[in-house]
Each structure stands twice: as structure tokens, then as C-alpha cells.
Design a protein around this motif. Structure first.
Motif, mmCIF file in Angstrom:
data_model
loop_
_atom_site.group_PDB
_atom_site.id
_atom_site.type_symbol
_atom_site.label_atom_id
_atom_site.label_comp_id
_atom_site.label_asym_id
_atom_site.label_seq_id
_atom_site.Cartn_x
_atom_site.Cartn_y
_atom_site.Cartn_z
ATOM 1 N N ILE A 218 0.829 -1.206 0.000
ATOM 2 C CA ILE A 218 0.000 0.000 0.000
ATOM 3 C C ILE A 218 0.860 1.252 0.000
ATOM 4 O O ILE A 218 0.600 2.218 -0.737
ATOM 5 C CB ILE A 218 -0.953 -0.023 1.211
ATOM 6 N N LEU A 219 1.921 1.267 0.795
ATOM 7 C CA LEU A 219 2.805 2.437 0.830
ATOM 8 C C LEU A 219 3.472 2.670 -0.522
ATOM 9 O O LEU A 219 3.583 3.812 -0.988
ATOM 10 C CB LEU A 219 3.859 2.252 1.929
ATOM 11 N N LEU A 220 3.907 1.600 -1.160
ATOM 12 C CA LEU A 220 4.560 1.746 -2.463
ATOM 13 C C LEU A 220 3.574 2.247 -3.517
ATOM 14 O O LEU A 220 3.916 3.130 -4.329
ATOM 15 C CB LEU A 220 5.162 0.399 -2.888
ATOM 16 N N LEU A 221 2.363 1.720 -3.517
ATOM 17 C CA LEU A 221 1.388 2.163 -4.512
ATOM 18 C C LEU A 221 0.894 3.581 -4.224
ATOM 19 O O LEU A 221 0.538 4.311 -5.150
ATOM 20 C CB LEU A 221 0.209 1.195 -4.553
ATOM 21 N N GLN A 222 0.865 3.976 -2.966
ATOM 22 C CA GLN A 222 0.525 5.369 -2.656
ATOM 23 C C GLN A 222 1.553 6.323 -3.245
ATOM 24 O O GLN A 222 1.201 7.362 -3.808
ATOM 25 C CB GLN A 222 0.415 5.563 -1.146
ATOM 26 N N ASP A 223 2.827 5.968 -3.116
ATOM 27 C CA ASP A 223 3.873 6.797 -3.727
ATOM 28 C C ASP A 223 3.736 6.817 -5.246
ATOM 29 O O ASP A 223 3.917 7.866 -5.882
ATOM 30 C CB ASP A 223 5.252 6.269 -3.342
ATOM 31 N N MET A 224 3.419 5.679 -5.829
ATOM 32 C CA MET A 224 3.259 5.629 -7.280
ATOM 33 C C MET A 224 2.072 6.494 -7.720
ATOM 34 O O MET A 224 2.156 7.209 -8.733
ATOM 35 C CB MET A 224 3.067 4.181 -7.726
ATOM 36 N N LEU A 225 0.979 6.458 -6.964
ATOM 37 C CA LEU A 225 -0.198 7.251 -7.328
ATOM 38 C C LEU A 225 0.084 8.749 -7.210
ATOM 39 O O LEU A 225 -0.384 9.545 -8.037
ATOM 40 C CB LEU A 225 -1.375 6.852 -6.443
ATOM 41 N N LYS A 226 0.841 9.146 -6.190
ATOM 42 C CA LYS A 226 1.169 10.565 -6.037
ATOM 43 C C LYS A 226 1.979 11.087 -7.221
ATOM 44 O O LYS A 226 1.933 12.290 -7.519
ATOM 45 C CB LYS A 226 1.958 10.776 -4.744
ATOM 46 N N ASN A 227 2.697 10.225 -7.871
ATOM 47 C CA ASN A 227 3.529 10.633 -8.993
ATOM 48 C C ASN A 227 2.933 10.203 -10.334
ATOM 49 O O ASN A 227 3.669 10.030 -11.302
ATOM 50 C CB ASN A 227 4.942 10.049 -8.827
ATOM 51 N N THR A 228 1.630 10.015 -10.348
ATOM 52 C CA THR A 228 0.918 9.685 -11.589
ATOM 53 C C THR A 228 -0.084 10.795 -11.859
ATOM 54 O O THR A 228 -1.006 11.015 -11.060
ATOM 55 C CB THR A 228 0.198 8.332 -11.458
ATOM 56 N N SER A 229 0.084 11.511 -12.930
ATOM 57 C CA SER A 229 -0.750 12.670 -13.232
ATOM 58 C C SER A 229 -2.151 12.234 -13.651
ATOM 59 O O SER A 229 -2.378 11.102 -14.086
ATOM 60 C CB SER A 229 -0.115 13.509 -14.339
ATOM 61 N N LYS A 230 -3.103 13.153 -13.511
ATOM 62 C CA LYS A 230 -4.474 12.886 -13.947
ATOM 63 C C LYS A 230 -4.501 12.698 -15.458
ATOM 64 O O LYS A 230 -3.833 13.411 -16.202
ATOM 65 C CB LYS A 230 -5.390 14.035 -13.540
ATOM 66 N N GLY A 231 -5.290 11.728 -15.911
ATOM 67 C CA GLY A 231 -5.341 11.391 -17.317
ATOM 68 C C GLY A 231 -4.368 10.316 -17.729
ATOM 69 O O GLY A 231 -4.441 9.790 -18.840
#
Length: 1025
Positions: A218-231
Motif C-alpha cells: 500500500i505504501l509503495l502504490l501510494q507513492d506511485m499514485l502521487k507521482n501519476t498525473s491525472k489522465g
């Protein structure tokens, strides 16, 4: 079998019957263990054919975001490789050698339960690594990984395997402990394996990793989501993956918590000599609320510590138990595997008879104050001040030392006055030296006050009923526990308070769970009905509730123990009225366990909606510094009326004055209000959205009008950078800065309109004017993700209604609250993280309902930072009268009862209020470092000593009305510190109150429904620390 071997006739007959029935009792256990493996296919994975994932060299021309995403992907690869290696080490270095050992170290019958499901978990992650390697190979072209997690960990097999492993974990540790004690060869085997490993990790350290795996994901995917732009193509899959992993982790955590509770309860039940209590513990193994190791303190007459010993304190649903902790086991075993202690019951008490005793009560005897009586068995100490009487419950030595210092200070002050009358000049005998003496004593007093504060914050005092005396009178005794930190004390005070609420009739039972139709349960962790109360004094059938909101205001004068039992701090505004008549607003203080009405307002028209505009953040203040208006930068409440006006009120602690009135040209009723950082949006009945902003001179004016259609704009929802507005069966997305619009349809029937919207994470739940379904839409792609029919859980109550209609909607603390036209309240579980708020489990229906439609559901939340708990109020409070500064012009705020009496600049107020003055001898406002005879190191260490740990103390003088605060402060905005103590409550409003009995609404009891009162129901949730 034993009887058969001994040759008894009865045993022989039983053996013959068993043989005739072909019962294979000799091999039964082994066969059952082999059957447990049925359904799991063991597939050998070759690393030659399927090499581990390897990220290719970084290509040129990547953006900074792509570079960060590659680094996070590399962390995922390394983490999974390390985890899979740990699983294989368990099988290869422990399981296989034990199975193949000659002579046997342990029998296979004991080995299998220890390593239960390790092989299947390894298989799942070996297959995941193959899929991960394939996705990593094509990363530069696709950059997508979220769907891989969804596909790999949404399978029921993964949940089943991990669930069985987690449920067996406590049993596996107990088997290892027992084998270490009974089999010296096994203990030696574990020691050798640990010594020969490179990282020196124990078997326990390896076996606990599956329990920790999903939180790491979960922590790793949270970091990945924060660095994934909308769209981005990977954004929605990542949000769905977070949802799946959070659901999986929550279920495993809950199973682990229940398994640990049962193990602790069973361990305690074995040591109970009282058969009735032992039977109760065995029958209610899931009722453990909290257990912790605390230090019991016993003080002498002068405050010296006579005895301190560790105790294990158990809080169950209806009983509090204190137990002695016996020997934990040999140290060589405890270093390899956690050894659970054995307990001996010291005392137990019914929960309803246990009282929390607070510390440092103080009451000045003045004309504006009332005498506070000491707690039971508490003798008053001597007082220095003529008009002051004090009662203390803490080590008396600290208070005696403080009194001695205060006495010495008064003597030195007299000496200083006498020195000033000297006619001659003498070395080291002048006014300057005498003033230095006073300053040193004042700082010593300051240190002693800090020690008293510290001695209170971590000290839990409980008044416990004891055995009656010879005459039969009840006798109680006081128990003092030292907690590990202030947060631990907060948890205990809060859990004790809520556990008593859970014993009330309205919470026994409180909720009906869909997955247990035949069993009504009221678990402690479910929302507890704290109270229900009428909202308007007049009982007119025409008066209807319309809206409510929570105005969060921090009261720095409240001790954290009081805050842990009260509702979230602040004020509750409840509004309504009658058609074509006046509107009414009731304001309640939440600074107590039960709301209390403190103000009533009459307005010229029926109130349709309310909106709280909080104080701007520092960045917002910088952006709008040149556009300050009469609304100012403080908290404001916007009230939308039926005649088209919008009234802007100041917060409660600024005397609830109407600061501004906004109008729309047509005088169309204002149905909903929402604000963003730059605009105030008002939804009107004629299908338009009025947007109010500031002009160049800073005045609030109508900025523009957005026409959505001919249907009423029933609801508005503010997201990060946009506003969703409903009109008919469609929703229009209004961009926050440019106010550009995008419209999409959310229901196929044009006659059905959008009535309610609630947002959490990356999704918005929408309810409609007709029907019992609620739909989930993605906030970015606007696609439909889920649809739920809430009539299914509501039919469990057998209300006799053919149709269910949603009348209110709320998302709070991982629950989707749904209010219906029948007065029922339903909760559905949703994730709490940044993922998609999909319904992840069965719903619950409350046994406490309204007699009419649920008019609104509103949440109230306040937080108390641990930094504030650690901070000493004596040192950091800006309100000290000794600080040399008068801050009344910037921080003082008038209370409700003092509208005609402005706040006095000296820190005093004439009405009933909280006085912000320290005692005359307090030196907390003095500048500079404290001076002591032994140096600073001693003073610091003394604050951290065991007998001076951390509560509220007696620095403020409280009035008899805790609802009115002079210096209220707005609570911190969201997005502050992570480590906070969060208090949450949910309030519903509607006509009447009824208690549903069993599964039949026809047998419901109506306590206030016949009089058609407007009633508030308040649910309180446990503090989250």
C-alpha cells in the motif's frame, strides 16, 4: 482407545463399533491435515525459464515524473524479491530440514501446523513475480502496473490463504514456544539457524513478514499514485489496486486482532479462580476492547514512590480486570519467539462502577466562582492564598515542594523591599542581587509546575469498587497507573467512556449486520448512539429540518482527558423553518459528551442550506491579501434562504453577527451552498449556479451566473480543482479557476433527479430523488464504477415498505451513511485511502431510527495533535498574564453570553466564562532559560522521571459553564500532521425517534415520534490515534 488397550469390556465394545463403521481413527489427524491442502496446486517455478524481473537501463528524454515512477517500480521489484526470498528461506532452511531430520527433531504432525500455508503463499507470489517480470519488460512502452495488482490480489484464493495463515499465526507461535521448552534439540536447531544466517533474523522475524506484506504494498502504490498525473493510463488502475489491497489488509488486520484477542482472553481465563468470571470470559472471547501493560504506582504520605509494578489491564465490554504478570519464560527462548506471559487476577470490577478521577482541581473563592468539592476520600491541602482552597490527587511531595518555593519567594520579596530601604552601600547586598534571587526562585517554581504537569499527563487514576465493609456499606479504592505516553491515557479514558455508552439499552443491540441475519450485534467499534434530543423548542408539525453543519473551534482550555470523552470540539448549527414563514437556527456546543443549546437565531425566511467557510490557510491568505473584505479571514457561516438571500455570519466566538448579505437578481430560493478557495457557489431552484467572488476593491460581488438547465440545482460538491453541480438527471463539472463546464448524464430516466452527492478518494457516490440505488462515479474519467441497491439491507428490518428512497448521504471514517425516507439509517463499508470508495462488504442497519425521513446526515471531526499533548501549557500558552504582552486585540473573541459586554483587555471577562489568568506565583511567562542550583541537565531529567510523567494540571480557572469559551481557536486544517488524535461523531436529523426491536419495525418503540418533534441523533466513534 485407552479403554480398549486396557482390556475393559466397555472399551472393547466401542472399538468393535468403530471398526464396523470403518472409522479410521488411527490415521484421522494426518488425513485431515492432508485434506487441508486440497484445492491448492503446487506448481514448480523455474528461475531459468522465468527469470526474476529486471528493469532495463533508463532511456533518455524522460520527464521527472517518469524518472520517479521508475524508481518506485524498482523499489517494488526489490521488495517483492526480498519477500519471496524470505518465504523460500522458511521452507528451505526450516521446514525441509525439520521434515528430513534423522533422528526426528519434531514429528510431522507438529511441523505442519507451524508452517501452515507458507507453501501456498510462496506459490501465489511466485506467480505474481512472473507477471511482474512481464510487465517490467514492457514498462517503457506502457508504464502501467495497477491492473497487475488488481488481477493478482483480488482472487479469493489469495484472501483465503492469507486468512488461514493469519488465523493460525498465534497458534504457530505457541507451538514453537512449547517445542522450545519440551524439545532441547529444537531450541538448539533454531539457535544454529539464526547464528548461521547472514542477517541473523529469527524464525519469528521471517514468519511475521506475510502479515506485514500488504501494508508495504500500500505504501509503495501510494507513492506511485502521487507521482501519476491525472489522465495517465495507470491512474485509475492504481486507485483500484489501492482499494483491493486496503480491503485485503483490513480483513487480515481484523482477523489478526480477533485472533490475538481470543488468545489473550483464553490465557487470562485459565488463571481465573472465579468460575462465573471464567465462564464469562470463555463465552465472550471477542468482547475485549483494550488491553495494555501499565505500571501501577503506590505513593507514600509525602509523595515518595513506595511500590511500582507492571500490571496487565483488560477492558472488556462490561468488566475491567487487572492482572499480575508472571515470569515470561527463559531469556534464550524469548529472543527467538515472543513468549506470552501468564496472568494472575489481582482485581476485577463491573465497568459501570469504575470512574476516572481527574487531577489538579482548583477553585478560587471569589464572587464570580463556585466551590469545587474534592473527590471521594480526598483531603484538602493547606493553601497559601487566603481566598483559595485547593484539592489535589497526585504525589503530595511535588505540591509541598511547590508550596515551600512559593513561601520562600514571598520571604525573598519582603527581603528585597527591606534591602531597598538600606541607607548604605554593601557588596552582594543590594536591590539587583535581591531581584536575581526572586528571578531564580520564580524559575524554580516554573520547573516545579512543569513537573506537576508531567506527573498528570501520563497518570490514569481509577476509582474502583471494593468489597463492602463490615456494616455492608460500599467501599471503593483508588488505583493509579502510569501509561507509556499521553496518547495511551487518552485511549484508555476514551475507551472506558465509550464502553459504558455501549452498555446502554439503545446500543444493545445497536446495529443489524446483513451477514448475520439471525444475530443482532453491537460491537464496540461500530458507531455508538451517544444521545438523541429535540432540536426546536416549538412542536409545530410544519417546522422542518433542512440542514446542519459542524463549525470546528478548538478550545485550548480543554484538557485532553476531557476532550477524549466529549464530542468533537466546536459548534453544531441546525437550521430549518416553515414554508412561507420565518426560519430558525439552533446552535449547540459540542464541548461535552452531550450537545447543549447555547444560541437561537430567527431569520426572515426558511433556511434551505448552510455552509462553513473556514479560516484561509497561509497560502490562501497570501493569494488574497489584497482582497480582504468584511468577511475577513476568520471562520464564517453562510446561510441560504428561501427568499434568495445569503446571510454571512461570524463564527460563534465572534457573537454570531451577520456580517454580509448577498442576493440574486430574481430572488430565487438558494437550495445549496459550497465554497472553494476563490469562489462561493450557490445552487438555485431555477437551475442556475450563482458564483460570488471578490472584485478589485475587495468587495464580495456576484462574479457570474452559470445556467445548467431548467431543473433545480439540488446539490453541489467541491473537489480539489472543480465543482460538481446537479441539475435533473445530469451533473455538470465546473472547473475551479476558469469556470468552464462539462456535462454528463448519471441516470437514464430524465424524470429522476440527482438529490445527494458524497466524495471520498477518487470517487463520488450519487443518490437520486427516486429509487433505492446509489451509484459510484470516477472523479476524473466520469465513468460509472459501481451501483448498489440499499433496499437489500433495509429489508432485513421488515419495515413493510415496498420502496426505499434515499434522503441523505455521507461518507465518514470508512463508512457510507445512507438515510432513507422511512427513517432508517444504513452504513456500508468503503475504503479510507486514496483509492476508489467501492462498497467492500455487507451493510448494517441501525436499530435506532427516525419516525420520518432522515433530513440530513452531517459529520463532526476535530483533531488534537500529539505535539500539543507533549507541549506544556504553562510554557507555551500565549495567554499568560505574566508574559508582558496584551494579546486581546488579536486573539480574544466574544462569547455568546457576552454580546453586550466586550472582552476586557486584561484577560478577564465579566460573564460566565473561562478565566485566562495564571496564579500570581506562576513564572511560565518569564523569558530565558530556567535557573537551578544543579544545572539544566537535572531539571530536564527530572521531567522524564517515572514519578513525574504527563495530564491537565491546575493552571486555568474553570467556570460552571464549559460550553462558553472566551478564546476559541479554529481547528487545524486538513493536511497537517499525520500523527493526530481524531475525534469523530455523526449527527442525523429527522422527525421523532424510534427503537426497532429485533427484526420487526411494527414492534418499534416510539419515544418522541407521536409529538412530531424534530430530533437529533448523535453517533460517537472511537478516537483514532
Amino acid at each position: 482407545m485407552k479403554a480398549a488397550r486396557s482390556g475393559t469390556k466397555d472399551g472393547l465394545e466401542r472399538t468393535k463399533i468403530a471398526v464396523m463403521r470403518k472409522v479410521p481413527f488411527l490415521q484421522r489427524k494426518d488425513q485431515l491435515e492432508e485434506e487441508d491442502d486440497a484445492g491448492y496446486l503446487d506448481v514448480a517455478v523455474s528461475e531459468v525459464k522465468h527469470p526474476p524481473p529486471q528493469l532495463s537501463p533508463m532511456p533518455e528524454g524522460l520527464t521527472s515524473q517518469q524518472v520517479v515512477r521508475r524508481h518506485i517500480l524498482s523499489s517494488i521489484i526489490q521488495s517483492e524479491r526480498s519477500y519471496l526470498e524470505s518465504l523460500r528461506r522458511i521452507l528451505q532452511e526450516y521446514h525441509r530440514p525439520l521434515m528430513e531430520a534423522e533422528p526426528r527433531i519434531l514429528s510431522p504432525r507438529k511441523i505442519r501446523p507451524i508452517f501452515y500455508r507458507i507453501r501456498e503463499i510462496t506459490q501465489c507470489h511466485a506467480m505474481f513475480q512472473i507477471a511482474l517480470a512481464s510487465r517490467v519488460a514492457e514498462w517503457d512502452s506502457s508504464e502501467k502496473i495497477g491492473d497487475l495488482f488488481v488481477a493478482s490480489f483480488s482472487k479469493s484464493m489469495v484472501l483465503d490463504v492469507y486468512s488461514e495463515y493469519v488465523n493460525n499465526f498465534t497458534n504457530a507461535m505457541a507451538l514453537i514456544k512449547k517445542a522450545c521448552l519440551s524439545k532441547p534439540a529444537f531450541l538448539e536447531f533454531l539457535k544454529k539457524k539464526q547464528a548461521s544466517s547472514i542477517d541473523r533474523i529469527t524464525l519469528y522475524g521471517l514468519m511475521v513478514k506475510p502479515i506485514q506484506r500488504f501494508p508495504q504494498f500500500i505504501l509503495l502504490l501510494q507513492d506511485m499514485l502521487k507521482n501519476t498525473s491525472k489522465g495517465h493510463v495507470d491512474r485509475l488502475p492504481l486507485q483500484l489496486a489501492l482499494t483491493e489491497l486496503e480491503m485485503l489488509a483490513e480483513k487480515l488486520n481484523e482477523q489478526k486482532r480477533v485472533a490475538d484477542q481470543i488468545a489473550e482472553t483464553q490465557q487470562l481465563a485459565r488463571t481465573v479462580s472465579d468460575r462465573l468470571l471464567s465462564k464469562q470470559l470463555n463465552s465472550e472471547q471477542g468482547s475485549l476492547v483494550l488491553c495494555e501493560t501499565l505500571i501501577e504506582m503506590v505513593f507514600g504520605e509525602r509523595g515518595q514512590v513506595l511500590k511500582s509494578k507492571e500490571r496487565k489491564v483488560f477492558l472488556f465490554d462490561d468488566v475491567l480486570i487487572c492482572a499480575n504478570i508472571n515470569v515470561k519464560g527463559p531469556p534464550d527462548i524469548s529472543s527467538l519467539v515472543p513468549i506470552g506471559p501468564k496472568y494472575t487476577i489481582k482485581w476485577s470490577a463491573p465497568l459501570q462502577l469504575v470512574q476516572v478521577v481527574e487531577v489538579g482541581l482548583e477553585a478560587p473563592q471569589g464572587k464570580d466562582t463556585k466551590t469545587l468539592h474534592p473527590p471521594l476520600g480526598l483531603a484538602p491541602l493547606s493553601s497559601l492564598a487566603q481566598n483559595t482552597v485547593r484539592w489535589f490527587w497526585a504525589p503530595p511531595r511535588l505540591y509541598q515542594e511547590l508550596q515551600e518555593l512559593q513561601h520562600d519567594l514571598s520571604v525573598v520579596e519582603e527581603v528585597t523591599l527591606l534591602v531597598g530601604t538600606l541607607q548604605g552601600t554593601y557588596q552582594n547586598l543590594n536591590t539587583t542581587v535581591a531581584q536575581d534571587w526572586c528571578l531564580a526562585l520564580q524559575r524554580l517554581i516554573r520547573i516545579k509546575e512543569e513537573q506537576i504537569q508531567s506527573a498528570n499527563k501520563c497518570r490514569l487514576r481509577l476509582q474502583v469498587p471494593g468489597r463492602p465493609d463490615k456494616s455492608g456499606r460500599p467501599v471503593s479504592f483508588m488505583v493509579v497507573f502510569n501509561t507509556a505516553n499521553p496518547l495511551s491515557k487518552i485511549s484508555w479514558v476514551n475507551r472506558l467512556h465509550l464502553a459504558k455508552i455501549a452498555l446502554r439499552e439503545e446500543n444493545s443491540p445497536g446495529w443489524l449486520c446483513g451477514e448475520d441475519e439471525d444475530r443482532s450485534i453491537s460491537p464496540f467499534w461500530y458507531p455508538l448512539l451517544a444521545c438523541h434530543m429535540p432540536v426546536f423548542a416549538a412542536r409545530t408539525p410544519e417546522r422542518k429540518l433542512q440542514a446542519a453543519l459542524h463549525n470546528p473551534v478548538h478550545c485550548s482550555l480543554l484538557g485532553f482527558s476531557a476532550a477524549s470523552t466529549s464530542l468533537p470540539q466546536g459548534y453544531l448549527w441546525v437550521a430549518g423553518g416553515e414554508e412561507s414563514s420565518q426560519g430558525q437556527i439552533e446552535i449547540f456546543s459540542l464541548n461535552r459528551p452531550v450537545p447543549r443549546a447555547v444560541k437561537s437565531l430567527q431569520v426572515g425566511s426558511m433556511v434551505r442550506c448552510l455552509e462553513h467557510v473556514p479560516q484561509p490557510s497561509p497560502t490562501e491568505e497570501t493569494e488574497t491579501e489584497s482582497h480582504k473584505t468584511s468577511m475577513g479571514n476568520s471562520n464564517n457561516i453562510c446561510v441560504g434562504l428561501d427568499d434568495g438571500r445569503i446571510l454571512v455570519y461570524g463564527s460563534v466566538d465572534t457573537a454570531v453577527q451577520c456580517l454580509l448579505t448577498l442576493t440574486n437578481p430574481e430572488g430565487c430560493p438558494v437550495l445549496c451552498l459550497r465554497h472553494s478557495s476563490r469562489f462561493l457557489f450557490a445552487g438555485l431552484r431555477n437551475g442556475t449556479v450563482m458564483v460570488y467572488g471578490r472584485n478589485s476593491s475587495g468587495k464580495v460581488v456576484q462574479d457570474r451566473c452559470v445556467n445548467l438547465g431548467s431543473e433545480p440545482v439540488r446539490t453541489l460538491l467541491v473537489l480539489d480543482d472543480s465543482v460538481w453541480a446537479s441539475c435533473g438527471n445530469s451533473v455538470t463539472v465546473i472547473e475551479g479557476a476558469s469556470l468552464n463546464t462539462q456535462k454528463f448524464e448519471v441516470h437514464p430516466d430524465p424524470m429522476v433527479g440527482v438529490a445527494h452527492m458524497a466524495c471520498a478518494g477518487g470517487g463520488v457516490w450519487i443518490a437520486f430523488s427516486e429509487g433505492s440505488s446509489v451509484r459510484l462515479f470516477h472523479t476524473e474519467t466520469l465513468e460509472l464504477l459501481q451501483e448498489i441497491n440499499i433496499s437489500t439491507p433495509s429489508t432485513l428490518m421488515n419495515t413493510g415498505q415496498t420502496s426505499i428512497r434515499v434522503t441523505s448521504l455521507l461518507i465518514c471514517q470508512g463508512l457510507l451513511w445512507v438515510g432513507t425516507a422511512q427513517g432508517l439509517i444504513i452504513t456500508l463499508p468503503v475504503p479510507k485511502l486514496e483509492g476508489i470508495p467501492k462498497i467492500t462488504g455487507k451493510g448494517m442497519t441501525s436499530f435506532n431510527a427516525h419516525c420520518g425521513p432522515v433530513d440530513f446526515l452531517v459529520s463532526s471531526t476535530s483533531s488534537l495533535s500529539p505535539d500539543l499533548l507533549k507541549r506544556d501549557s504553562l510554557v507555551d500558552s500565549p495567554d499568560s498574564s505574566n508574559g508582558g504582552e496584551d494579546r486581546s486585540d488579536t486573539s480574544s473573541q466574544d462569547s455568546l453570553q457576552q454580546q453586550q459586554q466586550p472582552y476586557q483587555g486584561e484577560g478577564r471577562s465579566k460573564g460566565r466564562c473561562v478565566m485566562l489568568q495564571y496564579k500570581l506565583r506562576s513564572t511560565s511567562g518569564l523569558p530565558g532559560r530556567p535557573l537551578t542550583a544543579l544545572g539544566d541537565e537535572v531539571s530536564v531529567s527530572s521531567l522524564e522521571s517515572l514519578e513525574h510523567s504527563v495530564e491537565d494540571g491546575s493552571i486555568y480557572e474553570f467556570s460552571d459553564d464549559p460550553d462558553v469559551w472566551v478564546r476559541g481557536r479554529p481547528c487545524e486544517r486538513e493536511g497537517g500532521r499525520r500523527d493526530r488524535v481524531i475525534s469523530t461523531a455523526v449527527i442525523s436529523g429527522g422527525k421523532g425517534f424510534r427503537r426497532l426491536k429485533g427484526a420487526s419495525a411494527a414492534a418499534a418503540t416510539r419515544t418522541s415520534g407521536e409529538s412530531l418533534e424534530n430530533v437529533l441523533m448523535v453517533w460517537q466513534l472511537p478516537l483514532t490515534v
